[in-house]
Write a protein that holds these residues in place. Structure first.
Motif, PDB file in Angstrom:
ATOM      1  N   ASP A 166       0.873  -1.189   0.000  1.00 10.63           N
ATOM      2  CA  ASP A 166       0.000   0.000   0.000  1.00 10.63           C
ATOM      3  C   ASP A 166       0.908   1.235   0.000  1.00 10.63           C
ATOM      4  N   PHE A 196       3.206   4.383  -1.152  1.00 13.40           N
ATOM      5  CA  PHE A 196       4.155   4.537  -2.273  1.00 13.40           C
ATOM      6  C   PHE A 196       5.550   3.994  -1.969  1.00 13.40           C
ATOM      7  N   GLY A 197       5.758   3.559  -0.731  1.00 14.31           N
ATOM      8  CA  GLY A 197       7.127   3.258  -0.317  1.00 14.31           C
ATOM      9  C   GLY A 197       7.736   2.020  -0.931  1.00 14.31           C
ATOM     10  N   TYR A 230       0.746  10.304   7.535  1.00 14.80           N
ATOM     11  CA  TYR A 230      -0.449   9.468   7.345  1.00 14.80           C
ATOM     12  C   TYR A 230      -1.677  10.226   7.857  1.00 14.80           C
ATOM     13  N   VAL A 287       4.835  14.778  -7.305  1.00  9.86           N
ATOM     14  CA  VAL A 287       5.905  15.011  -8.302  1.00  9.86           C
ATOM     15  C   VAL A 287       6.704  13.725  -8.486  1.00  9.86           C
ATOM     16  N   GLN A 317       9.693  11.106  -8.295  1.00 14.31           N
ATOM     17  CA  GLN A 317      10.608  10.896  -7.164  1.00 14.31           C
ATOM     18  C   GLN A 317      11.891  11.727  -7.304  1.00 14.31           C
ATOM     19  N   ARG A 335       7.327  10.232   6.526  1.00 13.58           N
ATOM     20  CA  ARG A 335       6.678   8.996   6.966  1.00 13.58           C
ATOM     21  C   ARG A 335       7.379   7.772   6.402  1.00 13.58           C
ATOM     22  N   GLU A 387       9.319   4.822   4.893  1.00 12.01           N
ATOM     23  CA  GLU A 387      10.732   4.438   4.827  1.00 12.01           C
ATOM     24  C   GLU A 387      11.522   5.357   3.913  1.00 12.01           C
ATOM     25  N   ASP A 388      11.105   5.506   2.665  1.00 13.54           N
ATOM     26  CA  ASP A 388      11.958   6.244   1.723  1.00 13.54           C
ATOM     27  C   ASP A 388      11.989   7.731   2.027  1.00 13.54           C
ATOM     28  N   SER A 389      10.867   8.355   2.312  1.00 13.15           N
ATOM     29  CA  SER A 389      10.908   9.803   2.632  1.00 13.15           C
ATOM     30  C   SER A 389      11.616  10.016   3.969  1.00 13.15           C
TER      31      SER A 389
HETATM   32  O1  TRH Z   1       4.206   6.057   0.980  1.00  9.52           O
HETATM   33  P1  TRH Z   1       4.787   5.522   2.221  1.00  9.52           P
HETATM   34  O2  TRH Z   1       3.929   5.557   3.430  1.00  9.52           O
HETATM   35  O3  TRH Z   1       5.259   4.018   2.004  1.00  9.52           O
HETATM   36  C1  TRH Z   1       5.138   3.053   3.041  1.00  9.52           C
HETATM   37  C2  TRH Z   1       6.522   2.733   3.560  1.00  9.52           C
HETATM   38  O4  TRH Z   1       7.387   2.412   2.506  1.00  9.52           O
HETATM   39  C3  TRH Z   1       6.447   1.555   4.504  1.00  9.52           C
HETATM   40  O5  TRH Z   1       7.771   1.134   4.870  1.00  9.52           O
HETATM   41  C4  TRH Z   1       5.736   0.402   3.823  1.00  9.52           C
HETATM   42  O6  TRH Z   1       5.605  -0.652   4.726  1.00  9.52           O
HETATM   43  C5  TRH Z   1       4.377   0.868   3.388  1.00  9.52           C
HETATM   44  O7  TRH Z   1       4.513   1.943   2.465  1.00  9.52           O
HETATM   45  C6  TRH Z   1       3.651  -0.271   2.713  1.00  9.52           C
HETATM   46  O8  TRH Z   1       6.117   6.324   2.569  1.00  9.52           O
HETATM   47  P2  TRH Z   1       7.555   6.361   1.926  1.00  9.52           P
HETATM   48  O9  TRH Z   1       8.302   5.112   2.273  1.00  9.52           O
HETATM   49  O10 TRH Z   1       8.148   7.647   2.309  1.00  9.52           O
HETATM   50  O11 TRH Z   1       7.337   6.337   0.358  1.00  9.52           O
HETATM   51  C7  TRH Z   1       6.835   7.463  -0.313  1.00  9.52           C
HETATM   52  C8  TRH Z   1       7.521   7.508  -1.677  1.00  9.52           C
HETATM   53  O12 TRH Z   1       6.811   8.392  -2.540  1.00  9.52           O
HETATM   54  C9  TRH Z   1       8.946   8.047  -1.582  1.00  9.52           C
HETATM   55  O13 TRH Z   1       9.779   7.317  -2.454  1.00  9.52           O
HETATM   56  C10 TRH Z   1       8.807   9.470  -2.067  1.00  9.52           C
HETATM   57  C11 TRH Z   1       7.734   9.317  -3.110  1.00  9.52           C
HETATM   58  N1  TRH Z   1       7.010  10.535  -3.448  1.00  9.52           N
HETATM   59  C12 TRH Z   1       7.236  11.090  -4.695  1.00  9.52           C
HETATM   60  O14 TRH Z   1       8.067  10.593  -5.472  1.00  9.52           O
HETATM   61  N2  TRH Z   1       6.569  12.209  -5.046  1.00  9.52           N
HETATM   62  C13 TRH Z   1       5.661  12.814  -4.212  1.00  9.52           C
HETATM   63  O15 TRH Z   1       5.065  13.844  -4.597  1.00  9.52           O
HETATM   64  C14 TRH Z   1       5.445  12.233  -2.918  1.00  9.52           C
HETATM   65  C15 TRH Z   1       4.481  12.873  -1.969  1.00  9.52           C
HETATM   66  C16 TRH Z   1       6.125  11.071  -2.551  1.00  9.52           C
END
Ligand code: TRH
Length: 362
Positions: free
Chosen positions: A11, A13-14, A186, A238, A240, A256, A258-260
């Motif tokens: 779920d 984007f991570g 979140y 936008v 990544q 939030r 992992e990646d951000s």
């Molecule tokens: O979206 P997330 O909450 O993803 C989470 C985590 O990865 C978590 O570990 C996992 O278990 C769960 O999903 C299922 O948060 P995260 O990890 O920061 O990922 C967001 C990604 O989206 C990150 O690579 C940045 C990217 N992003 C963009 O590229 N452009 C944007 O405009 C935004 C808002 C995010």
């Protein structure tokens, strides 16, 4: 060296975000042919420019993007990276076991700062029925882990952005002279408490926010309780490759997952981590474990950091009081955040560490 990366989007984007970043580094920095097998290209397309999820397979920024099911009829590359224990198609596992030379099979795990990670990092795990080992590779924040993904040109790009910062904020109708907070959290985060804290403090502030459920909640709070001291700058999502600009332009970060979370640490800015919620408060243990890693770098401002972060992840802290302390101790925390970033850089980039590990197994 050819590389397969498997991504099972659970779920948010991570999952896609981590896999895309790794694929891009291997392709763009190392020039390796990379195949990314993904079960949900729609989600990936939201954070990747030039991907039409209806036209797979396709080549984007040098990465060959495939639907997950293509793996049923594909041969494994020299390196196969399963991410977050996503389990590969059985037929593909059999092909890995049968191929000669046998591919190096890696399971790239979730990021955690907990102690047990160091004891598991880089260990082989024999397949229960096939004659092949899978190696567990852990991202991390200590020398006994794989480190974090750091692009070679990241800090040069951050430096170059400084001259564009004001124009960037003005493009969201924000006054670049004001204290700016980036908010990517979140919807279950304590947003009403946060908004109340901002109103009570009464100081002028910019909120820079990507479109999403949490931003909708904050916007509704603003409509119900307008406040002249709070300016909203809302951005569409936008690619990544442009995400870091939000972090570089801001003075404090709420991020939030992992990646951000990783990108915030690499930006050298004070950050608050809205950790992915888990049952039995497992996520609080992860937050506290991470806190113990940064404690030596934060010194006297550590208590403010951990109290603020706990207030964003469990209700037992007074967020308004924590926010006052946060704003007061910001210069100290900014210095600490930069020392912490220097430590992370000293671990080397995860992609390089992973390649060194793979070469040691060939
Ligand atoms: O979206 P997330 O909450 O993803 C989470 C985590 O990865 C978590 O570990 C996992 O278990 C769960 O999903 C299922 O948060 P995260 O990890 O920061 O990922 C967001 C990604 O989206 C990150 O690579 C940045 C990217 N992003 C963009 O590229 N452009 C944007 O405009 C935004 C808002 C995010």
């Amino acid at each position: 060296m050819t590389i397969d990366i498997f991504c099972d989007v659970i779920d948010n984007f991570g999952d896609a975000g981590v896999c895309w970043r790794l694929a891009s580094i291997f392709s763009c920095e190392h020039g390796f042919p990379v195949k990314l097998y993904i079960n949900d290209a729609e989600t990936l397309s939201k954070i990747t420019a030039g991907l039409d999820p209806k036209k797979l397979p396709c080549l984007v920024q040098g990465v060959e993007i495939h639907d997950w099911k293509d793996a049923e009829t594909s041969e494994p590359s020299q390196v196969v990276i399963e991410t977050f224990g996503c389990r590969l198609p059985i037929a593909f596992e059999h092909k890995i076991a049968a191929a000669r030379p046998q591919p190096i099979w890696i399971n790239l795990e979730y990021l955690s700062a907990e102690d047990w990670v160091e004891g598991c990092h880089s260990l082989p795990s024999p397949h229960p029925s096939l004659n092949v080992n899978k190696y567990y590779f852990f991202p991390g924040v200590t020398k006994k882990t794989g480190g974090l993904m750091i692009e070679k040109d990241l800090f040069i790009r951050q430096e170059r952005f400084a001259k564009d910062r004001n124009k960037f904020l003005e493009s969201f109708n924000l006054d670049p002279a004001l204290f700016t907070v980036f908010v990517f959290c979140y919807p279950g985060a304590p947003l009403a408490e946060f908004y109340k804290a901002l109103r009570q403090r009464g100081k002028e502030i910019n909120l820079l926010l990507p479109k999403g459920a949490a931003t909708d909640i904050l916007s509704k709070l603003y409509e119900e309780h307008p406040s002249r001291n709070i300016q909203f700058g809302v951005s569409k999502m936008v690619p990544q490759s442009k995400f870091d600009k939000f972090l570089w332009a801001s003075d404090s970060l709420i991020i939030r997952g992992e990646d951000s979370f990783v990108r915030a640490q690499l930006s050298g800015k004070p950050f608050i981590w809205n950790i992915y919620p888990q049952t039995e408060e497992t996520h609080i243990k992860k937050l506290e474990a991470f806190g113990e890693r940064i404690r030596p770098y934060y010194g006297e401002s550590y208590q403010t950091w951990i109290d603020m972060n706990l207030s964003w992840n469990k209700s037992s802290r007074d967020l308004t009081c924590c926010w006052e302390r946060w704003c007061h101790e910001l210069p100290l925390m900014k210095e600490a955040a930069q020392h912490w970033r220097d430590h992370l850089v000293s671990l080397g980039s995860l992609a390089d560490n992973l390649l060194s590990f793979v070469k040691s197994k060939i």
